[in-house]
Design a protein around this motif. Structure first.
Motif, mmCIF file in Angstrom:
data_model
loop_
_atom_site.group_PDB
_atom_site.id
_atom_site.type_symbol
_atom_site.label_atom_id
_atom_site.label_comp_id
_atom_site.label_asym_id
_atom_site.label_seq_id
_atom_site.Cartn_x
_atom_site.Cartn_y
_atom_site.Cartn_z
ATOM 1 N N GLN A 1 0.840 -1.184 0.000
ATOM 2 C CA GLN A 1 0.000 0.000 0.000
ATOM 3 C C GLN A 1 0.887 1.251 0.000
ATOM 4 O OE1 GLN A 1 -3.485 0.381 -0.108
ATOM 5 N NE2 GLN A 1 -3.316 -1.773 -0.712
ATOM 6 N N HIS A 2 0.491 2.246 -0.770
ATOM 7 C CA HIS A 2 1.289 3.467 -0.875
ATOM 8 C C HIS A 2 1.475 4.130 0.483
ATOM 9 C CE1 HIS A 2 1.899 7.674 -2.845
ATOM 10 N NE2 HIS A 2 3.043 7.117 -2.502
ATOM 11 N N THR A 3 0.415 4.179 1.286
ATOM 12 C CA THR A 3 0.518 4.826 2.600
ATOM 13 C C THR A 3 1.514 4.112 3.505
ATOM 14 O OG1 THR A 3 -1.442 3.567 3.267
ATOM 15 C CG2 THR A 3 -1.802 5.842 2.551
ATOM 16 N N ASP A 4 1.555 2.789 3.424
ATOM 17 C CA ASP A 4 2.517 2.033 4.233
ATOM 18 C C ASP A 4 3.944 2.312 3.778
ATOM 19 O OD1 ASP A 4 0.395 0.935 5.622
ATOM 20 O OD2 ASP A 4 0.361 -0.908 4.426
ATOM 21 N N TRP A 5 4.151 2.299 2.468
ATOM 22 C CA TRP A 5 5.483 2.573 1.936
ATOM 23 C C TRP A 5 5.941 3.981 2.304
ATOM 24 C CZ3 TRP A 5 7.396 6.386 -1.178
ATOM 25 C CH2 TRP A 5 8.727 6.226 -1.587
ATOM 26 N N LEU A 6 5.029 4.952 2.184
ATOM 27 C CA LEU A 6 5.395 6.341 2.459
ATOM 28 C C LEU A 6 5.779 6.528 3.924
ATOM 29 C CD1 LEU A 6 5.662 9.184 1.354
ATOM 30 C CD2 LEU A 6 3.234 9.552 1.856
ATOM 31 N N ARG A 7 5.067 5.881 4.821
ATOM 32 C CA ARG A 7 5.406 5.984 6.237
ATOM 33 C C ARG A 7 6.824 5.466 6.486
ATOM 34 N NH1 ARG A 7 2.092 2.581 7.926
ATOM 35 N NH2 ARG A 7 0.317 4.011 7.918
ATOM 36 N N THR A 8 7.143 4.331 5.905
ATOM 37 C CA THR A 8 8.477 3.758 6.066
ATOM 38 C C THR A 8 9.541 4.672 5.463
ATOM 39 O OG1 THR A 8 7.595 1.513 6.031
ATOM 40 C CG2 THR A 8 9.928 1.767 5.527
ATOM 41 N N TYR A 9 9.261 5.221 4.300
ATOM 42 C CA TYR A 9 10.205 6.103 3.609
ATOM 43 C C TYR A 9 10.501 7.345 4.443
ATOM 44 C CZ TYR A 9 12.080 9.115 -0.101
ATOM 45 O OH TYR A 9 12.867 9.952 -0.853
ATOM 46 N N LEU A 10 9.461 7.988 4.957
ATOM 47 C CA LEU A 10 9.652 9.204 5.745
ATOM 48 C C LEU A 10 10.391 8.908 7.044
ATOM 49 C CD1 LEU A 10 6.181 10.936 5.228
ATOM 50 C CD2 LEU A 10 8.365 11.524 4.140
#
Length: 363
Positions: free
Chosen positions: A216-225
């Motif tokens: 999920q994009h939201t999961d990936w973005l959280r990890t990235y940030l």
């Protein structure tokens, strides 16, 4: 594909051999590399040292190797750095066929990889979209705004926004992206040697066997940030290089000693946060530490310009290269949160990032 297949080395052997490559090959040629571009031979030498296979090993080992390489040659370090995210992604993939085909060549350095994923963190319409095709395949459309290692990397990890707010990560041979109309080379004043391009994607086909994952994009973005809130080890490599340079100039030895001490303090804080705090916690402290380390790297690189004098205005000097490399860390892995932290460190009210107040630099 190129590069030697090497047996697994223990941690000490990897660091010893990586240091040898840095001292004998990378550092003596760093100014020339900055002018002419990173050669594949630099990556092959690091592969032979075992340094391209560190993504799946202890994080502290990769941090140490990163500092060694970035202190010797910032451009080669950044090409080297592109390799690790694809390796991690392939190693963690549920696609057994993909792992069987690519993981060993990636870990040994026989295959060099790059990645195009940072656009996934930017607001606004997706830069690259993935449209489902027949037989479980996909088609990619859009523009990769920034891809490093072009002409060096054999494969590229590309992220695209798919339906249902998922991210399709695929591993593509670099030649699948190449055409005379598609590739646009960047003209850069910093890290020009890293072979950076933009690439237009027009219905680039992707087979099921090339799919790495679909989070999920939201999961990936959280990890990235969360990841990019940390101080990158390459900043401390930059500080190694600049303090060594200053140490050769009598007037700036005190500056070099002070900067070394401060860098050690910031390194200890940064790595303690990474090693002891779960991702997503102590984010403000991580960001403040990152901002302070980058600021120290910039000020120390500026001192190199002063130490070298007027000749440092020539773009082919070591001092100019060190200044350009340190400046790169302002934008490497930059997020709105990192920009906000740097603005606050500098005592600047920044309405674009909604700074609520200014605060002094951390001590």
């Amino acid at each position: 594909m190129a590069g030697p297949a090497v047996p697994s080395r223990d941690d000490t052997e990897v660091l010893t051999e990586t240091t040898r490559v840095a001292d004998e090959l990378l550092r003596p040629r760093a100014d020339e590399t900055a002018r002419k571009g990173v050669p594949r031979g630099h990556l092959d030498a690091l592969a032979a040292a075992g340094a391209l296979g560190l993504a799946t090993r202890a994080p502290a080992l990769l941090r140490q190797a990163t500092e060694i390489i970035s202190a010797a040659d910032g451009a080669t370090w950044f090409v080297y750095a592109q390799h690790h995210q694809p390796v991690r992604a392939v190693a963690a993939s549920d696609n057994q066929a993909l792992r069987d085909r690519w993981l060993t060549p990636l870990l040994t350095g026989r295959t060099l990889s790059g990645h195009a994923i940072s656009h996934l963190a930017r607001p606004g319409p997706p830069a690259i979209t993935a449209t489902p095709g027949t037989g479980g395949g996909w088609a990619l459309n859009g523009r990769i705004a920034w891809l490093t290692s072009w002409g060096l990397a054999d494969v590229v990890l590309v992220g695209a926004i798919a339906p249902d707010d998922r991210v399709l990560f695929v591993l593509l041979p670099a030649e699948d992206l190449d055409s005379p109309q598609a590739v646009h080379r960047h003209a850069l004043w910093s890290m020009h040697a890293t072979h950076a391009v933009a690439i237009d994607l027009n219905d680039v086909p992707v087979g099921r066997d090339q799919v790495v994952s679909m989070p999920q994009h939201t999961d990936w973005l959280r990890t990235y940030l969360n990841h990019n809130a940390n101080t990158h080890p390459a900043v401390f490599g930059s500080l190694r290089a600049t303090t060594q340079f200053l140490g050769r100039h009598e007037t700036f030895k005190a500056w070099a000693d002070s900067a070394k001490l401060r860098a050690d303090q910031l390194r200890a804080r940064a790595y303690t946060l990474i090693d002891t705090q779960p991702p997503g916690e102590a984010v403000d402290e991580r960001l403040a530490t990152r901002a302070a380390a980058v600021d120290l790297a910039l000020r120390t690189a500026a001192a190199c310009i002063a130490a070298a004098g007027a000749r440092s205005m020539s773009s082919d000097t070591t001092a100019a290269r060190l200044m350009a490399e340190a400046s790169f860390h302002l934008v490497h892995g930059q997020t709105p949160q990192a920009k906000d932290a740097y603005a606050q460190l500098a005592g600047v009210r920044c309405p674009l990032t909604h700074c609520p107040h200014t605060r002094p630099a951390p001590t």
